[in-house]
Design a protein around this motif. Structure first.
Motif, PDB file in Angstrom:
ATOM      1  N   PHE A   1      46.497  33.525  -1.011  1.00  0.00           N
ATOM      2  CA  PHE A   1      46.899  34.465  -2.049  1.00  0.00           C
ATOM      3  C   PHE A   1      47.729  35.546  -1.371  1.00  0.00           C
ATOM      4  O   PHE A   1      47.195  36.518  -0.844  1.00  0.00           O
ATOM      5  N   GLU A   2      49.030  35.373  -1.412  1.00  0.00           N
ATOM      6  CA  GLU A   2      49.905  36.365  -0.780  1.00  0.00           C
ATOM      7  C   GLU A   2      49.771  37.723  -1.453  1.00  0.00           C
ATOM      8  O   GLU A   2      49.779  38.743  -0.784  1.00  0.00           O
ATOM      9  N   SER A   3      49.637  37.742  -2.768  1.00  0.00           N
ATOM     10  CA  SER A   3      49.567  39.013  -3.491  1.00  0.00           C
ATOM     11  C   SER A   3      48.312  39.807  -3.137  1.00  0.00           C
ATOM     12  O   SER A   3      48.310  41.031  -3.170  1.00  0.00           O
ATOM     13  N   LYS A   4      47.232  39.111  -2.796  1.00  0.00           N
ATOM     14  CA  LYS A   4      45.981  39.782  -2.422  1.00  0.00           C
ATOM     15  C   LYS A   4      45.808  39.845  -0.904  1.00  0.00           C
ATOM     16  O   LYS A   4      44.849  40.428  -0.416  1.00  0.00           O
ATOM     17  N   ASN A   5      46.718  39.191  -0.178  1.00  0.00           N
ATOM     18  CA  ASN A   5      46.701  39.172   1.284  1.00  0.00           C
ATOM     19  C   ASN A   5      45.398  38.576   1.834  1.00  0.00           C
ATOM     20  O   ASN A   5      44.809  39.096   2.771  1.00  0.00           O
TER      21      ASN A   5
ATOM     22  N   TYR B   1      43.066  34.549   2.320  1.00  0.00           N
ATOM     23  CA  TYR B   1      43.100  33.087   2.299  1.00  0.00           C
ATOM     24  C   TYR B   1      41.675  32.555   2.334  1.00  0.00           C
ATOM     25  O   TYR B   1      40.736  33.247   2.728  1.00  0.00           O
TER      26      TYR B   1
END
Length: 92
Positions: free
Chosen positions: A47-51, A53
Protein backbone atom coordinates in the motif's frame (compact mmCIF):
# COMPACT_ATOMS: atom_id res chain seq x y z
CA UNK A 1 0.02 -18.77 -12.66
CA UNK A 2 -3.56 -19.85 -13.42
CA UNK A 3 -4.56 -19.22 -9.79
CA UNK A 4 -3.27 -15.65 -10.01
CA UNK A 5 -5.14 -15.05 -13.28
CA UNK A 6 -8.39 -16.42 -11.85
CA UNK A 7 -8.12 -14.38 -8.64
CA UNK A 8 -7.17 -11.25 -10.59
CA UNK A 9 -10.30 -11.65 -12.73
CA UNK A 10 -12.45 -12.27 -9.66
CA UNK A 11 -11.04 -9.17 -7.93
CA UNK A 12 -10.83 -6.85 -10.95
CA UNK A 13 -13.38 -4.47 -9.41
CA UNK A 14 -11.38 -4.24 -6.16
CA UNK A 15 -8.45 -1.86 -5.51
CA UNK A 16 -5.76 -4.42 -6.39
CA UNK A 17 -3.13 -4.62 -9.11
CA UNK A 18 -1.41 -7.94 -9.66
CA UNK A 19 2.24 -8.45 -10.56
CA UNK A 20 4.09 -11.70 -10.89
CA UNK A 21 7.85 -11.71 -10.42
CA UNK A 22 10.23 -14.64 -10.48
CA UNK A 23 12.20 -15.08 -7.26
CA UNK A 24 15.69 -13.61 -7.58
CA UNK A 25 14.94 -11.32 -10.52
CA UNK A 26 14.43 -8.35 -8.19
CA UNK A 27 16.72 -9.35 -5.34
CA UNK A 28 17.07 -5.80 -3.95
CA UNK A 29 13.27 -5.44 -3.67
CA UNK A 30 12.92 -8.94 -2.15
CA UNK A 31 15.65 -8.13 0.37
CA UNK A 32 13.94 -4.89 1.47
CA UNK A 33 10.62 -6.74 1.91
CA UNK A 34 12.21 -9.60 3.83
CA UNK A 35 11.17 -12.24 1.33
CA UNK A 36 14.59 -13.64 0.41
CA UNK A 37 14.77 -17.35 1.18
CA UNK A 38 11.27 -17.64 2.69
CA UNK A 39 10.02 -19.96 -0.03
CA UNK A 40 8.15 -19.35 -3.22
CA UNK A 41 5.60 -18.58 -4.44
CA UNK A 42 4.71 -15.78 -2.04
CA UNK A 43 2.05 -13.06 -2.13
CA UNK A 44 3.02 -9.56 -0.98
CA UNK A 45 0.66 -6.60 -0.67
CA UNK A 46 2.05 -3.07 -0.97
CA UNK A 47 0.00 0.00 0.00
CA UNK A 48 2.02 2.93 -1.27
CA UNK A 49 -0.55 5.44 -0.01
CA UNK A 50 -0.28 4.08 3.55
CA UNK A 51 3.46 3.31 3.22
CA UNK A 52 3.01 -0.29 4.46
CA UNK A 53 3.30 -3.83 3.12
CA UNK A 54 2.13 -7.27 4.16
CA UNK A 55 2.88 -10.89 3.28
CA UNK A 56 0.57 -13.88 2.96
CA UNK A 57 2.02 -16.44 5.38
CA UNK A 58 0.19 -19.50 4.10
CA UNK A 59 0.69 -21.97 1.29
CA UNK A 60 0.19 -20.31 -2.07
CA UNK A 61 -3.04 -21.53 -3.59
CA UNK A 62 -6.21 -19.93 -4.89
CA UNK A 63 -8.23 -20.41 -1.69
CA UNK A 64 -5.52 -18.94 0.58
CA UNK A 65 -4.93 -16.04 -1.81
CA UNK A 66 -8.64 -15.18 -1.83
CA UNK A 67 -8.80 -15.39 1.97
CA UNK A 68 -5.71 -13.19 2.27
CA UNK A 69 -7.19 -10.55 -0.05
CA UNK A 70 -10.43 -10.61 1.95
CA UNK A 71 -8.37 -10.01 5.11
CA UNK A 72 -6.63 -7.10 3.40
CA UNK A 73 -9.97 -5.56 2.40
CA UNK A 74 -11.36 -6.10 5.93
CA UNK A 75 -8.22 -4.57 7.56
CA UNK A 76 -7.43 -7.89 9.25
CA UNK A 77 -4.10 -8.48 7.50
CA UNK A 78 -0.85 -7.66 9.29
CA UNK A 79 1.22 -4.83 7.77
CA UNK A 80 4.71 -3.45 8.31
CA UNK A 81 6.19 -0.03 7.49
CA UNK A 82 7.32 -0.01 3.88
CA UNK A 83 11.04 0.68 3.46
CA UNK A 84 12.27 2.73 0.50
CA UNK A 85 12.29 0.35 -2.45
CA UNK A 86 14.72 0.31 -5.35
CA UNK A 87 13.32 0.38 -8.87
CA UNK A 88 12.35 -2.92 -10.42
CA UNK A 89 14.80 -4.31 -12.95
CA UNK A 90 13.68 -4.73 -16.54
CA UNK A 91 13.93 -8.45 -17.30
CA UNK A 92 13.90 -9.59 -20.92
Amino acid sequence: MEDIKEVALEYRSKPFKFLWSQGGDHFDVEEKLGTVGVGYPLAVTIFESKNVYGKMNKAFNKENLINYLKDVLDNKAKFTKLPPLPKFNTIK
